[in-house]
Motif scaffolding. Sequence first.
Motif, PDB file in Angstrom:
ATOM      1  N   TYR A 103       0.828  -1.204   0.000  1.00 21.14           N
ATOM      2  CA  TYR A 103       0.000   0.000   0.000  1.00 21.14           C
ATOM      3  C   TYR A 103       0.864   1.256   0.000  1.00 21.14           C
ATOM      4  O   TYR A 103       1.940   1.293   0.590  1.00 21.14           O
ATOM      5  N   ALA A 104       0.348   2.280  -0.637  1.00 16.34           N
ATOM      6  CA  ALA A 104       0.940   3.606  -0.499  1.00 16.34           C
ATOM      7  C   ALA A 104       0.678   4.085   0.924  1.00 16.34           C
ATOM      8  O   ALA A 104      -0.352   3.761   1.529  1.00 16.34           O
ATOM      9  N   ASP A 105       1.598   4.873   1.455  1.00 13.03           N
ATOM     10  CA  ASP A 105       1.455   5.365   2.822  1.00 13.03           C
ATOM     11  C   ASP A 105       0.155   6.150   3.000  1.00 13.03           C
ATOM     12  O   ASP A 105      -0.456   6.114   4.064  1.00 13.03           O
ATOM     13  N   SER A 106      -0.271   6.827   1.954  1.00 12.88           N
ATOM     14  CA  SER A 106      -1.445   7.692   2.050  1.00 12.88           C
ATOM     15  C   SER A 106      -2.745   6.922   2.246  1.00 12.88           C
ATOM     16  O   SER A 106      -3.752   7.506   2.647  1.00 12.88           O
ATOM     17  N   VAL A 107      -2.729   5.608   1.968  1.00 15.52           N
ATOM     18  CA  VAL A 107      -3.975   4.830   2.074  1.00 15.52           C
ATOM     19  C   VAL A 107      -3.887   3.700   3.085  1.00 15.52           C
ATOM     20  O   VAL A 107      -4.879   3.012   3.329  1.00 15.52           O
ATOM     21  N   LYS A 108      -2.726   3.503   3.674  1.00 22.44           N
ATOM     22  CA  LYS A 108      -2.564   2.425   4.659  1.00 22.44           C
ATOM     23  C   LYS A 108      -3.554   2.574   5.798  1.00 22.44           C
ATOM     24  O   LYS A 108      -3.741   3.666   6.328  1.00 22.44           O
ATOM     25  N   GLY A 109      -4.180   1.465   6.155  1.00 21.57           N
ATOM     26  CA  GLY A 109      -5.157   1.479   7.229  1.00 21.57           C
ATOM     27  C   GLY A 109      -6.551   1.874   6.791  1.00 21.57           C
ATOM     28  O   GLY A 109      -7.506   1.728   7.569  1.00 21.57           O
ATOM     29  N   ARG A 110      -6.688   2.371   5.563  1.00 20.47           N
ATOM     30  CA  ARG A 110      -8.010   2.780   5.058  1.00 20.47           C
ATOM     31  C   ARG A 110      -8.454   1.929   3.866  1.00 20.47           C
ATOM     32  O   ARG A 110      -9.641   1.676   3.700  1.00 20.47           O
ATOM     33  N   PHE A 111      -7.513   1.533   3.028  1.00 25.13           N
ATOM     34  CA  PHE A 111      -7.824   0.765   1.822  1.00 25.13           C
ATOM     35  C   PHE A 111      -7.351  -0.677   1.999  1.00 25.13           C
ATOM     36  O   PHE A 111      -6.328  -0.927   2.634  1.00 25.13           O
ATOM     37  N   THR A 112      -8.081  -1.590   1.393  1.00 24.94           N
ATOM     38  CA  THR A 112      -7.703  -3.002   1.415  1.00 24.94           C
ATOM     39  C   THR A 112      -7.848  -3.579   0.018  1.00 24.94           C
ATOM     40  O   THR A 112      -8.913  -3.480  -0.596  1.00 24.94           O
ATOM     41  N   ILE A 113      -6.772  -4.194  -0.468  1.00 26.59           N
ATOM     42  CA  ILE A 113      -6.809  -4.858  -1.763  1.00 26.59           C
ATOM     43  C   ILE A 113      -6.970  -6.352  -1.542  1.00 26.59           C
ATOM     44  O   ILE A 113      -6.411  -6.922  -0.594  1.00 26.59           O
ATOM     45  N   SER A 114      -7.754  -6.978  -2.398  1.00 26.97           N
ATOM     46  CA  SER A 114      -7.940  -8.424  -2.313  1.00 26.97           C
ATOM     47  C   SER A 114      -8.208  -8.952  -3.722  1.00 26.97           C
ATOM     48  O   SER A 114      -8.463  -8.177  -4.644  1.00 26.97           O
ATOM     49  N   ARG A 115      -8.138 -10.259  -3.867  1.00 27.04           N
ATOM     50  CA  ARG A 115      -8.387 -10.843  -5.178  1.00 27.04           C
ATOM     51  C   ARG A 115      -9.108 -12.169  -5.026  1.00 27.04           C
ATOM     52  O   ARG A 115      -8.952 -12.867  -4.019  1.00 27.04           O
ATOM     53  N   ASP A 116      -9.877 -12.497  -6.034  1.00 27.03           N
ATOM     54  CA  ASP A 116     -10.560 -13.787  -6.119  1.00 27.03           C
ATOM     55  C   ASP A 116     -10.164 -14.384  -7.461  1.00 27.03           C
ATOM     56  O   ASP A 116     -10.728 -14.018  -8.494  1.00 27.03           O
ATOM     57  N   ASN A 117      -9.188 -15.262  -7.444  1.00 27.76           N
ATOM     58  CA  ASN A 117      -8.688 -15.824  -8.694  1.00 27.76           C
ATOM     59  C   ASN A 117      -9.743 -16.672  -9.399  1.00 27.76           C
ATOM     60  O   ASN A 117      -9.712 -16.802 -10.625  1.00 27.76           O
ATOM     61  N   ALA A 118     -10.648 -17.249  -8.648  1.00 27.01           N
ATOM     62  CA  ALA A 118     -11.704 -18.054  -9.264  1.00 27.01           C
ATOM     63  C   ALA A 118     -12.643 -17.187 -10.094  1.00 27.01           C
ATOM     64  O   ALA A 118     -13.261 -17.663 -11.052  1.00 27.01           O
ATOM     65  N   LYS A 119     -12.749 -15.908  -9.716  1.00 25.10           N
ATOM     66  CA  LYS A 119     -13.625 -14.984 -10.439  1.00 25.10           C
ATOM     67  C   LYS A 119     -12.842 -14.031 -11.327  1.00 25.10           C
ATOM     68  O   LYS A 119     -13.430 -13.127 -11.929  1.00 25.10           O
ATOM     69  N   ASN A 120     -11.519 -14.203 -11.387  1.00 25.90           N
ATOM     70  CA  ASN A 120     -10.673 -13.305 -12.192  1.00 25.90           C
ATOM     71  C   ASN A 120     -10.913 -11.843 -11.824  1.00 25.90           C
ATOM     72  O   ASN A 120     -10.996 -10.968 -12.696  1.00 25.90           O
ATOM     73  N   THR A 121     -11.022 -11.568 -10.542  1.00 23.89           N
ATOM     74  CA  THR A 121     -11.395 -10.233 -10.090  1.00 23.89           C
ATOM     75  C   THR A 121     -10.505  -9.788  -8.936  1.00 23.89           C
ATOM     76  O   THR A 121     -10.178 -10.589  -8.050  1.00 23.89           O
ATOM     77  N   VAL A 122     -10.134  -8.520  -8.972  1.00 24.13           N
ATOM     78  CA  VAL A 122      -9.407  -7.900  -7.869  1.00 24.13           C
ATOM     79  C   VAL A 122     -10.261  -6.755  -7.349  1.00 24.13           C
ATOM     80  O   VAL A 122     -10.969  -6.097  -8.112  1.00 24.13           O
ATOM     81  N   TYR A 123     -10.194  -6.536  -6.044  1.00 28.88           N
ATOM     82  CA  TYR A 123     -11.035  -5.538  -5.394  1.00 28.88           C
ATOM     83  C   TYR A 123     -10.181  -4.513  -4.654  1.00 28.88           C
ATOM     84  O   TYR A 123      -9.065  -4.791  -4.232  1.00 28.88           O
ATOM     85  N   LEU A 124     -10.747  -3.333  -4.489  1.00 26.73           N
ATOM     86  CA  LEU A 124     -10.141  -2.320  -3.630  1.00 26.73           C
ATOM     87  C   LEU A 124     -11.246  -1.762  -2.733  1.00 26.73           C
ATOM     88  O   LEU A 124     -12.130  -1.037  -3.215  1.00 26.73           O
ATOM     89  N   GLN A 125     -11.216  -2.151  -1.485  1.00 23.93           N
ATOM     90  CA  GLN A 125     -12.160  -1.620  -0.506  1.00 23.93           C
ATOM     91  C   GLN A 125     -11.577  -0.327   0.054  1.00 23.93           C
ATOM     92  O   GLN A 125     -10.479  -0.329   0.604  1.00 23.93           O
ATOM     93  N   MET A 126     -12.324   0.746  -0.092  1.00 22.64           N
ATOM     94  CA  MET A 126     -11.843   2.063   0.336  1.00 22.64           C
ATOM     95  C   MET A 126     -12.750   2.588   1.433  1.00 22.64           C
ATOM     96  O   MET A 126     -13.945   2.812   1.198  1.00 22.64           O
ATOM     97  N   ASN A 127     -12.194   2.752   2.605  1.00 21.56           N
ATOM     98  CA  ASN A 127     -12.940   3.259   3.757  1.00 21.56           C
ATOM     99  C   ASN A 127     -12.373   4.603   4.199  1.00 21.56           C
ATOM    100  O   ASN A 127     -11.260   4.975   3.816  1.00 21.56           O
ATOM    101  N   SER A 128     -13.136   5.309   4.995  1.00 22.96           N
ATOM    102  CA  SER A 128     -12.701   6.613   5.531  1.00 22.96           C
ATOM    103  C   SER A 128     -12.175   7.512   4.420  1.00 22.96           C
ATOM    104  O   SER A 128     -11.099   8.106   4.536  1.00 22.96           O
ATOM    105  N   LEU A 129     -12.924   7.590   3.359  1.00 30.83           N
ATOM    106  CA  LEU A 129     -12.470   8.351   2.193  1.00 30.83           C
ATOM    107  C   LEU A 129     -12.331   9.835   2.493  1.00 30.83           C
ATOM    108  O   LEU A 129     -13.097  10.407   3.296  1.00 30.83           O
ATOM    109  N   LYS A 130     -11.350  10.434   1.854  1.00 26.47           N
ATOM    110  CA  LYS A 130     -11.037  11.853   2.023  1.00 26.47           C
ATOM    111  C   LYS A 130     -11.148  12.559   0.672  1.00 26.47           C
ATOM    112  O   LYS A 130     -10.987  11.918  -0.377  1.00 26.47           O
ATOM    113  N   PRO A 131     -11.384  13.849   0.669  1.00 25.37           N
ATOM    114  CA  PRO A 131     -11.440  14.575  -0.604  1.00 25.37           C
ATOM    115  C   PRO A 131     -10.179  14.381  -1.446  1.00 25.37           C
ATOM    116  O   PRO A 131     -10.258  14.338  -2.681  1.00 25.37           O
TER     117      PRO A 131
END
Length: 122
Positions: A60-88
């Motif tokens: 993670y970039a320092d600016s998003v650590k603790g707020r964003f989470t990356i994950s992947r589901d290889n069975a679905k050929n999909t990667v996700y980015l969960q973004m919490n506590s979003l800032k302008p």
Amino acid sequence: QVQLVESGGGLVQAGGSLRLSCAASERAFSFYSMGWFRQAPGKEREFVAGIKWSGGNTYYADSVKGRFTISRDNAKNTVYLQMNSLKPEDTAVYYCAATSGSSWSSLAMNYWGKGTAVTVSS
């Protein structure tokens, strides 16, 4: 050739959450490390988060650590980015990218999606 299609962007208030998805076209998706990048108006594209092909290592970039989470589901050929506590300052176009290498430099990415826009209002 790997085609990547992002979705999930939109307008959200500061403090809110969004989940971005990136669907890949190829079954070999599981052999690529996947990254999320973003580009704000007038700024260079920057690395946000990355996940190795095995899914065991995330970065993670320092600016998003603790707020964003990356994950992947290889069975679905999909990667996700969960973004919490979003800032302008998270407002940008978010791009999904795939690499067969080990660097998270944007120059090292083999494939890119077309991006999905995220706007965070204050």
